[in-house]
Design an enzyme around this catalytic site. Sequence first.
Site, mmCIF file in Angstrom:
data_model
loop_
_atom_site.group_PDB
_atom_site.id
_atom_site.type_symbol
_atom_site.label_atom_id
_atom_site.label_comp_id
_atom_site.label_asym_id
_atom_site.label_seq_id
_atom_site.Cartn_x
_atom_site.Cartn_y
_atom_site.Cartn_z
ATOM 1 N N GLU A 1 41.510 33.367 37.272
ATOM 2 C CA GLU A 1 41.237 34.648 37.106
ATOM 3 C C GLU A 1 39.917 35.218 37.514
ATOM 4 O O GLU A 1 38.928 34.890 37.473
ATOM 5 C CB GLU A 1 41.361 35.236 35.850
ATOM 6 C CG GLU A 1 41.428 36.734 35.498
ATOM 7 C CD GLU A 1 41.777 37.080 34.079
ATOM 8 O OE1 GLU A 1 41.684 36.449 33.341
ATOM 9 O OE2 GLU A 1 41.964 38.293 34.151
ATOM 10 N N GLU B 1 31.630 39.130 33.853
ATOM 11 C CA GLU B 1 32.020 38.187 33.182
ATOM 12 C C GLU B 1 32.097 36.704 33.822
ATOM 13 O O GLU B 1 32.568 35.822 33.182
ATOM 14 C CB GLU B 1 33.511 38.752 32.738
ATOM 15 C CG GLU B 1 33.363 39.719 31.843
ATOM 16 C CD GLU B 1 34.892 40.110 31.483
ATOM 17 O OE1 GLU B 1 36.035 39.602 31.483
ATOM 18 O OE2 GLU B 1 34.967 41.773 31.194
ATOM 19 N N ARG C 1 41.134 49.820 30.005
ATOM 20 C CA ARG C 1 41.909 48.697 29.198
ATOM 21 C C ARG C 1 42.755 49.164 27.928
ATOM 22 O O ARG C 1 43.407 48.518 27.158
ATOM 23 C CB ARG C 1 41.045 47.587 28.493
ATOM 24 C CG ARG C 1 40.133 47.151 29.602
ATOM 25 C CD ARG C 1 39.419 45.606 28.910
ATOM 26 N NE ARG C 1 40.450 44.682 29.883
ATOM 27 C CZ ARG C 1 39.811 43.454 30.313
ATOM 28 N NH1 ARG C 1 38.365 42.991 29.768
ATOM 29 N NH2 ARG C 1 40.414 42.481 30.799
ATOM 30 N N GLU D 1 47.911 43.446 29.985
ATOM 31 C CA GLU D 1 46.776 43.208 29.154
ATOM 32 C C GLU D 1 45.992 44.650 28.758
ATOM 33 O O GLU D 1 45.614 45.276 29.409
ATOM 34 C CB GLU D 1 45.587 42.321 29.895
ATOM 35 C CG GLU D 1 44.762 41.610 29.126
ATOM 36 C CD GLU D 1 43.826 40.402 30.115
ATOM 37 O OE1 GLU D 1 43.733 39.234 29.639
ATOM 38 O OE2 GLU D 1 43.564 41.021 30.947
#
Length: 289
Positions: free
Chosen positions: A146, A152, A211, A240
Amino acid sequence: MQIGAHALVFTGTFDESGIRHAIERTKRAGFDLIEIPLMDPDAFDSGLAARVLADNELAVTASLGLTEQTDLSSEDPAIVAAGERTLERCLDHVATMGGEYLCGVIYSAMRKYQAPPSAAGIAHSAAALGRLADKARARGIHLALEVVNRYETNVINTARAGLGFLDQIANDNVSLHLDTYHMNIEESDQFSPVLDAGDRLGYVHIGESHRGYLGTGTVNFDELFRALARTGYDGPVVFESFSSAVVSPELSNTLGIWRNLWNDSDDLAAHANRFIRDHLRAVETLALH
Ligand code: MN
């Protein structure tokens, strides 16, 4: 093509009741598959999950983000070895559940780094992933890396960087995993990365810019779905979304989920299932033009 939902839409705990709840609700929302995060592989009961999946006729994939203790991009061989053991454990869980994909941030820790990756760390990660890809192939599983934003990981933040890393791994059982939430932060648009990846795109996450509910943020989903149609993408497409209404101790804090963007998991999931299928149906008809 299989349309799925990430289990954290429904539960942050993966004991028996959490597993049952997430699988039953994912099925009820209309999805084909559930993506289960294996943030704690030692505690996960994949035999139980396999039985509940079979009862509900739902397919499964699994994902995780590595930690500082299991970082494949570490310069310390002992940490890399710990990461390989963790990922092999996850491959066994996926095989037990009958899944075909292990994805996520499985090439570095999932965290904000304070420096760029080292050449030695990148080489460690590429070599370990090559070995894991062969072990995955023996179990009928594909690996997908990913591409995530700069807060991140420091290894691959764009599809182009991801493709370069795949070249270094040089194993055709490893593909790219793109996520619209991360693309919205790092890429020039939602179209080019999909075209650049072509048949090396193996997994897709559909997430909004904040999100939350699809269609309420700044992600250009029209571009993304047109690109998927153009390249003939046929792999998993997984919704997601994260809210402080459903919390996983390991995952929610790492991802910075401080706000409550929804309360009703069932409504959120049913909406996302319709949104994704409607977009896919629309771009399918482009072939008639
Ligand atoms: Mn994602």
